[in-house]
Design a protein around this motif. Structure first.
Motif, short mmCIF file in Angstrom:
data_model
loop_
_atom_site.label_atom_id
_atom_site.label_comp_id
_atom_site.label_asym_id
_atom_site.label_seq_id
_atom_site.Cartn_x
_atom_site.Cartn_y
_atom_site.Cartn_z
N ALA A 134 0.84 -1.19 0.00
CA ALA A 134 0.00 0.00 0.00
C ALA A 134 0.88 1.24 0.00
N TYR A 140 -1.36 1.59 -4.47
CA TYR A 140 -0.57 0.39 -4.27
C TYR A 140 0.56 0.38 -5.29
N ALA A 174 -0.52 -9.38 -0.80
CA ALA A 174 -0.45 -8.11 -0.08
C ALA A 174 0.71 -8.18 0.90
N ASP A 176 2.22 -6.13 2.81
CA ASP A 176 2.06 -5.49 4.12
C ASP A 176 1.39 -6.41 5.13
N ARG A 177 0.67 -7.41 4.65
CA ARG A 177 -0.11 -8.27 5.53
C ARG A 177 0.54 -9.63 5.74
N TYR A 184 -7.36 -10.44 4.51
CA TYR A 184 -6.83 -10.15 3.18
C TYR A 184 -7.08 -8.68 2.81
N ASP A 185 -6.33 -8.20 1.85
CA ASP A 185 -6.52 -6.83 1.35
C ASP A 185 -7.56 -6.89 0.22
N GLU A 187 -9.46 -4.53 -0.96
CA GLU A 187 -9.40 -3.39 -1.87
C GLU A 187 -8.36 -3.62 -2.96
N LEU A 188 -7.23 -4.17 -2.60
CA LEU A 188 -6.21 -4.53 -3.59
C LEU A 188 -6.79 -5.54 -4.59
#
Length: 291
Positions: A134, A140, A174, A176-177, A184-185, A187-188
């Motif tokens: 992100a 992103y 993702a 960052d996660r 989970y992301d 939005e991505l």
């Protein structure tokens, strides 16, 4: 007819051992890949992805002998990757028992490699692995080299390029996660899915069966992938599938246990069966005359 959603188990390998990854910088050992794969297969994984995360940095590819050992222990389709840079190397892994190939940096550096691989083995065998971070509240960026170096591309623009070049699926991680277990992301996933028709395998952040269900319900996501989450407890994949089925998602329920009659606690674990009900399952009371 509804298309079944898939659960993918990722095995990340360092020095020949499966590891749990946390933030792309801390790794905890799990065990031998072939043993981990066998258990994940028996618990109901629809596919297994085996990736040597040190291969590229060490100037080599994932060992085809490792791929062969893992493939011999499972029935689920196997995707393999790590350090691939040529069609010859791809052929070696497919000959060793892989069904698909996972490629990250090489597809970024050489789009022609995607087309060449697709021409030889089919687009369905080309899984483009994409790590993203992100950048600000709405942006992103694609990351390279174990999510350490920015590529200057958005995941959705990159996905369009990969699809045009011949990739058949995208493993969207993702970064960052990684290892966070906070979900989970989505939005991505949403923004990337809007830019491509490729099936998306979403990775990064699973920590509860609810997260898996949320990922599989997202538009464009055909599979939810996880690594650490599946290592925490036995039958974790079967439990996640039971949760998803309860949510009305079309998942394959072909493991030795289904857990369809169980409830779930707030933390995602199965509800305990009452002792009386458990006794009824184990013991049968017979009339005295029948003994």
């Amino acid at each position: 007819m509804r298309i079944e959603k898939r659960i993918v188990a990722c095995l990340f390998v360092r020095d020949g051992r499966v590891v749990q990854s946390h933030g792309f910088g801390r790794y905890l050992p799990v065990g031998r890949p072939e043993i981990a794969a066998r258990f994940l297969d028996s618990w109901g994984a629809d596919a297994i992805a085996l990736v040597d995360i040190d291969a590229r940095a060490q100037g080599r590819t994932i060992d085809p002998r490792l791929v062969e050992r893992v493939a011999a222990n499972i029935f689920a389709p196997l995707a393999a990757g790590g350090g691939l840079t040529s069609v010859t190397q791809m052929r070696d892994l497919l000959s060793a028992g892989a069904d698909k190939l996972v490629v990250n940096r090489a597809f970024h550096d050489d789009r022609a490699l995607i087309a060449e691989g697709a021409a030889h083995f089919g687009s369905q065998a080309m899984i483009a692995s994409v790590d993203a971070r992100a950048r600000g509240p709405r942006g992103y960026e694609v990351m390279l080299d174990r999510a350490s170096r920015p590529a200057g591309l958005t995941p959705w623009d990159y996905a369009r390029d990969l699809e045009r070049a011949g990739a058949g699926e995208i493993l969207l991680n993702a970064a960052d996660r990684d290892g966070a277990g906070e979900g989970y992301d989505l939005e991505l996933a949403r923004r990337t899915a809007a830019a491509t028709t490729m099936p998306i395998i979403l990775l990064g952040g699973a920590g509860h069966p609810r997260h898996v269900a949320e990922a599989l319900a997202a538009p464009g996501v055909s599979a939810a992938a996880a690594a650490n989450f599946w290592h925490f407890s036995e039958h974790s994949i079967a439990v996640a599938k039971a949760y998803c089925a309860r949510a009305g998602l079309p998942v394959r329920r072909d493991a030795s246990v289904a857990y369809g009659e169980f409830g779930f606690e707030a933390d995602g674990r199965l509800s305990k069966i009452a002792d009386e009900a458990l006794e009824e399952r184990i013991f049968e009371t017979l009339d005295e005359d029948a003994v």
